[in-house]
Design an enzyme around this catalytic site. Structure first.
Site, PDB file in Angstrom:
ATOM      1  N   SER A 183      -7.207   0.595  12.317  1.00 53.88           N
ATOM      2  CA  SER A 183      -7.956   1.854  12.325  1.00 53.88           C
ATOM      3  C   SER A 183      -8.702   1.966  13.656  1.00 53.88           C
ATOM      4  O   SER A 183      -8.916   0.945  14.325  1.00 53.88           O
ATOM      5  CB  SER A 183      -8.968   1.814  11.171  1.00 53.88           C
ATOM      6  OG  SER A 183      -9.888   2.865  11.290  1.00 53.88           O
ATOM      7  N   LYS A 196     -12.137  -3.561   8.705  1.00 56.90           N
ATOM      8  CA  LYS A 196     -10.946  -3.281   9.511  1.00 56.90           C
ATOM      9  C   LYS A 196     -10.917  -4.129  10.787  1.00 56.90           C
ATOM     10  O   LYS A 196      -9.861  -4.620  11.173  1.00 56.90           O
ATOM     11  CB  LYS A 196     -10.878  -1.785   9.874  1.00 56.90           C
ATOM     12  CG  LYS A 196     -10.686  -0.859   8.699  1.00 56.90           C
ATOM     13  CD  LYS A 196      -9.499  -1.206   7.812  1.00 56.90           C
ATOM     14  CE  LYS A 196      -8.150  -0.866   8.358  1.00 56.90           C
ATOM     15  NZ  LYS A 196      -7.056  -1.218   7.426  1.00 56.90           N
ATOM     16  N   TYR A 215      -2.267   7.104   0.115  1.00 57.96           N
ATOM     17  CA  TYR A 215      -2.180   8.397   0.824  1.00 57.96           C
ATOM     18  C   TYR A 215      -1.241   8.293   2.044  1.00 57.96           C
ATOM     19  O   TYR A 215      -0.272   9.055   2.154  1.00 57.96           O
ATOM     20  CB  TYR A 215      -3.608   8.784   1.220  1.00 57.96           C
ATOM     21  CG  TYR A 215      -3.751   9.985   2.111  1.00 57.96           C
ATOM     22  CD1 TYR A 215      -3.114  11.189   1.812  1.00 57.96           C
ATOM     23  CD2 TYR A 215      -4.556   9.916   3.243  1.00 57.96           C
ATOM     24  CE1 TYR A 215      -3.278  12.301   2.642  1.00 57.96           C
ATOM     25  CE2 TYR A 215      -4.737  11.017   4.061  1.00 57.96           C
ATOM     26  CZ  TYR A 215      -4.085  12.204   3.766  1.00 57.96           C
ATOM     27  OH  TYR A 215      -4.252  13.292   4.588  1.00 57.96           O
ATOM     28  N   GLY A 225       0.816  -1.223   0.000  1.00 55.46           N
ATOM     29  CA  GLY A 225       0.000   0.000   0.000  1.00 55.46           C
ATOM     30  C   GLY A 225       0.845   1.266   0.000  1.00 55.46           C
ATOM     31  O   GLY A 225       0.370   2.335   0.377  1.00 55.46           O
TER      32      GLY A 225
HETATM   33  P1  NAP Z   1      -5.404   4.684  -0.121  1.00 58.08           P
HETATM   34  O1  NAP Z   1      -4.714   5.930  -0.492  1.00 58.08           O
HETATM   35  O2  NAP Z   1      -6.601   4.294  -0.906  1.00 58.08           O
HETATM   36  O3  NAP Z   1      -4.367   3.505  -0.132  1.00 58.08           O
HETATM   37  C1  NAP Z   1      -4.738   2.151  -0.187  1.00 58.08           C
HETATM   38  C2  NAP Z   1      -3.593   1.322  -0.707  1.00 58.08           C
HETATM   39  O4  NAP Z   1      -3.975  -0.043  -0.713  1.00 58.08           O
HETATM   40  C3  NAP Z   1      -3.158   1.701  -2.109  1.00 58.08           C
HETATM   41  O5  NAP Z   1      -1.749   1.719  -2.174  1.00 58.08           O
HETATM   42  C4  NAP Z   1      -3.716   0.563  -2.952  1.00 58.08           C
HETATM   43  O6  NAP Z   1      -2.902   0.241  -4.065  1.00 58.08           O
HETATM   44  C5  NAP Z   1      -3.634  -0.600  -1.970  1.00 58.08           C
HETATM   45  N1  NAP Z   1      -4.575  -1.670  -2.355  1.00 58.08           N
HETATM   46  C6  NAP Z   1      -5.918  -1.625  -2.382  1.00 58.08           C
HETATM   47  N2  NAP Z   1      -6.411  -2.798  -2.815  1.00 58.08           N
HETATM   48  C7  NAP Z   1      -5.340  -3.606  -3.072  1.00 58.08           C
HETATM   49  C8  NAP Z   1      -5.170  -4.931  -3.564  1.00 58.08           C
HETATM   50  N3  NAP Z   1      -6.219  -5.697  -3.902  1.00 58.08           N
HETATM   51  N4  NAP Z   1      -3.913  -5.431  -3.673  1.00 58.08           N
HETATM   52  C9  NAP Z   1      -2.839  -4.687  -3.380  1.00 58.08           C
HETATM   53  N5  NAP Z   1      -2.931  -3.401  -2.925  1.00 58.08           N
HETATM   54  C10 NAP Z   1      -4.163  -2.877  -2.785  1.00 58.08           C
HETATM   55  O7  NAP Z   1      -5.901   4.734   1.393  1.00 58.08           O
HETATM   56  P2  NAP Z   1      -5.206   5.269   2.738  1.00 58.08           P
HETATM   57  O8  NAP Z   1      -6.127   6.274   3.315  1.00 58.08           O
HETATM   58  O9  NAP Z   1      -3.799   5.609   2.525  1.00 58.08           O
HETATM   59  O10 NAP Z   1      -5.307   3.956   3.632  1.00 58.08           O
HETATM   60  C11 NAP Z   1      -4.196   3.109   3.874  1.00 58.08           C
HETATM   61  C12 NAP Z   1      -4.499   2.231   5.061  1.00 58.08           C
HETATM   62  O11 NAP Z   1      -4.770   3.031   6.209  1.00 58.08           O
HETATM   63  C13 NAP Z   1      -5.706   1.312   4.883  1.00 58.08           C
HETATM   64  O12 NAP Z   1      -5.418   0.092   5.530  1.00 58.08           O
HETATM   65  C14 NAP Z   1      -6.799   2.059   5.643  1.00 58.08           C
HETATM   66  O13 NAP Z   1      -7.815   1.197   6.086  1.00 58.08           O
HETATM   67  C15 NAP Z   1      -6.000   2.627   6.803  1.00 58.08           C
HETATM   68  N6  NAP Z   1      -6.597   3.773   7.481  1.00 58.08           N
HETATM   69  C16 NAP Z   1      -6.866   4.918   6.780  1.00 58.08           C
HETATM   70  C17 NAP Z   1      -7.412   6.013   7.454  1.00 58.08           C
HETATM   71  C18 NAP Z   1      -7.692   7.310   6.760  1.00 58.08           C
HETATM   72  O14 NAP Z   1      -8.368   8.153   7.341  1.00 58.08           O
HETATM   73  N7  NAP Z   1      -7.177   7.505   5.551  1.00 58.08           N
HETATM   74  C19 NAP Z   1      -7.698   5.910   8.825  1.00 58.08           C
HETATM   75  C20 NAP Z   1      -7.412   4.724   9.487  1.00 58.08           C
HETATM   76  C21 NAP Z   1      -6.860   3.670   8.814  1.00 58.08           C
HETATM   77  P3  NAP Z   1      -3.280   0.659  -5.542  1.00 58.08           P
HETATM   78  O15 NAP Z   1      -2.397   1.847  -5.841  1.00 58.08           O
HETATM   79  O16 NAP Z   1      -2.921  -0.547  -6.338  1.00 58.08           O
HETATM   80  O17 NAP Z   1      -4.752   0.982  -5.583  1.00 58.08           O
END
Ligand code: NAP
Length: 345
Positions: A126, A165, A13, A9
């Site tokens: 999360s 999650k 973001y 990942g």
């Molecule tokens: P994001 O920008 O959408 O990043 C998600 C990442 O996961 C991307 O790099 C995506 O890769 C990868 N991914 C999704 N499906 C996949 C698959 N089938 N195989 C391989 N890679 C895959 O979201 P983010 O906000 O940074 O979130 C990252 C993590 O933090 C997640 O686990 C999320 O639940 C957690 N989180 C986020 C928040 C928040 O507020 N943003 C809060 C708490 C926890 P691609 O480039 O290939 O799509």
């Protein structure tokens, strides 16, 4: 210090800030992407790597493909598992949210066990794995949420992202407890805000602020309370969790809890009337009528709107040594980045 760190990942973001920090500290980052041919999704990280102390390797792996992470895990000293979809716009929750979260965690952690080299896994969970609806706090007779709680109110049909999650984190603890090669440290961020490095992220964090600046909540912001945390602090917490030998268990990350309207007023304080920010808090009765326009179900409104939450994030400061950026600065930097990248005017 672990030297080769596998990051899943990393194009996302939060992930891109983690990769940047690791590269600047001199680690070899083994980043997995779904499609290595899609260079535009990681070119910005290759650029950062070209002037950083560390180096970047790109490997291909998919959360949904069994055994997919085994090759990249072999030879890695540690894994930071961030990959998981964070979207509220989906058609099939099982396929688009639960499967990648739960099967993905299983694939990545089984690869850690098989590798024979991985000593630590840092998992991005999360606060959605700590609690589901905001009303949970009152219903559970709690003054605040701590790392002791697990979300019991989400399901495949109600708050499925939160369900993905909590199910993924539980799976991680189960796999961890059945082996003794690697240690698990879990990071539980609240709603992550702040500037994005990634041009390709679909994270809800980015859509939320873009929508707010574009006037989606102009006539009234739902009276919804969240914990908020800076993306750079979240990345730092991952690095601290990786490097600190004593780090253990779960870590809630939140600079504060506050409402959507209150957060919008922090933006207004910096940017004045440039954006169509919410004029007021939307009355709950009104939301029952128009909530569908924002994708809010009746049950969600009933159990979340107008209910206070408190998150205890003291473990992150006391045990990881994390210090928090104030939400004012976080939101200011985020809007400035969106202006610079022409996401908003
Ligand atoms: P994001 O920008 O959408 O990043 C998600 C990442 O996961 C991307 O790099 C995506 O890769 C990868 N991914 C999704 N499906 C996949 C698959 N089938 N195989 C391989 N890679 C895959 O979201 P983010 O906000 O940074 O979130 C990252 C993590 O933090 C997640 O686990 C999320 O639940 C957690 N989180 C986020 C928040 C928040 O507020 N943003 C809060 C708490 C926890 P691609 O480039 O290939 O799509």
């Amino acid at each position: 210090m672990q030297e080769i760190v596998l990051v899943t990942g990393g194009t996302g973001y939060i992930g891109s800030w983690v990769v940047k920090m690791l590269l600047e500290k001199g680690y070899t980052v083994r980043m997995t992407v779904r499609n290595k041919g899609k260079k535009e999704s990681y070119a910005f990280l290759s650029e950062i790597a070209s002037i950083a102390k560390g180096s970047l390797e790109i490997w291909e792996a998919d959360l949904l493909k069994e055994g997919s992470f085994e090759e990249a895990a072999t030879g890695s000293d540690a894994i930071i598992h961030l990959a998981s979809p964070f979207t509220l716009r989906f058609k099939d929750a099982q396929k688009e949210l639960i499967d990648p979260a739960v099967k993905g965690t299983k694939n990545v952690l089984q690869a850690a066990t098989k590798s024979g080299t991985v000593k630590k896994v840092v998992l991005t969970s999360s606060v959605a794995a700590v609690h589901g609806d905001n009303i949970d706090m009152k219903e559970q007779g709690l003054e605040e949420f701590t790392e002791e709680q697990f979300n019991t109110s989400s399901s495949l049909t109600h708050q499925p992202y939160s369900y993905s999650k909590v199910m993924a984190e539980k799976e991680a603890w189960k796999i961890h407890d059945a082996q003794e090669f690697w240690k698990l440290v879990v990071i539980n961020p609240s709603f992550v805000m702040g500037p994005s490095l990634s041009p390709a992220s679909n994270s809800e964090s980015l859509s939320f602020i873009k929508d707010m600046l574009s006037g989606k909540y102009y006539l009234g912001a739902p009276e919804l309370m969240f914990g908020f945390v800076d993306v750079r602090d979240v990345a730092k917490a991952h690095v601290l969790a990786l490097e600190n030998e004593m780090a253990a268990g779960r870590h809630i990350l939140a600079e504060r809890t506050t409402g959507v309207y209150e957060a919008s007023q922090l933006i207004k304080g910096k940017f004045g009337n440039k954006y169509k920010l919410p004029l007021m808090r939307s009355p709950k009765a009104m939301l029952y009528m128009v909530g569908w326009m924002f994708g809010l179900t009746r049950k969600f409104i009933q159990r979340n709107v107008g209910h206070t939450i408190r998150l205890n994030s003291s473990k992150s400061t006391e045990k990881l040594g994390l210090t928090y950026t104030s939400l004012d600065k976080t939101l200011e930097d985020m809007v400035l980045q969106m202006q610079k990248d022409k996401v908003v005017s």
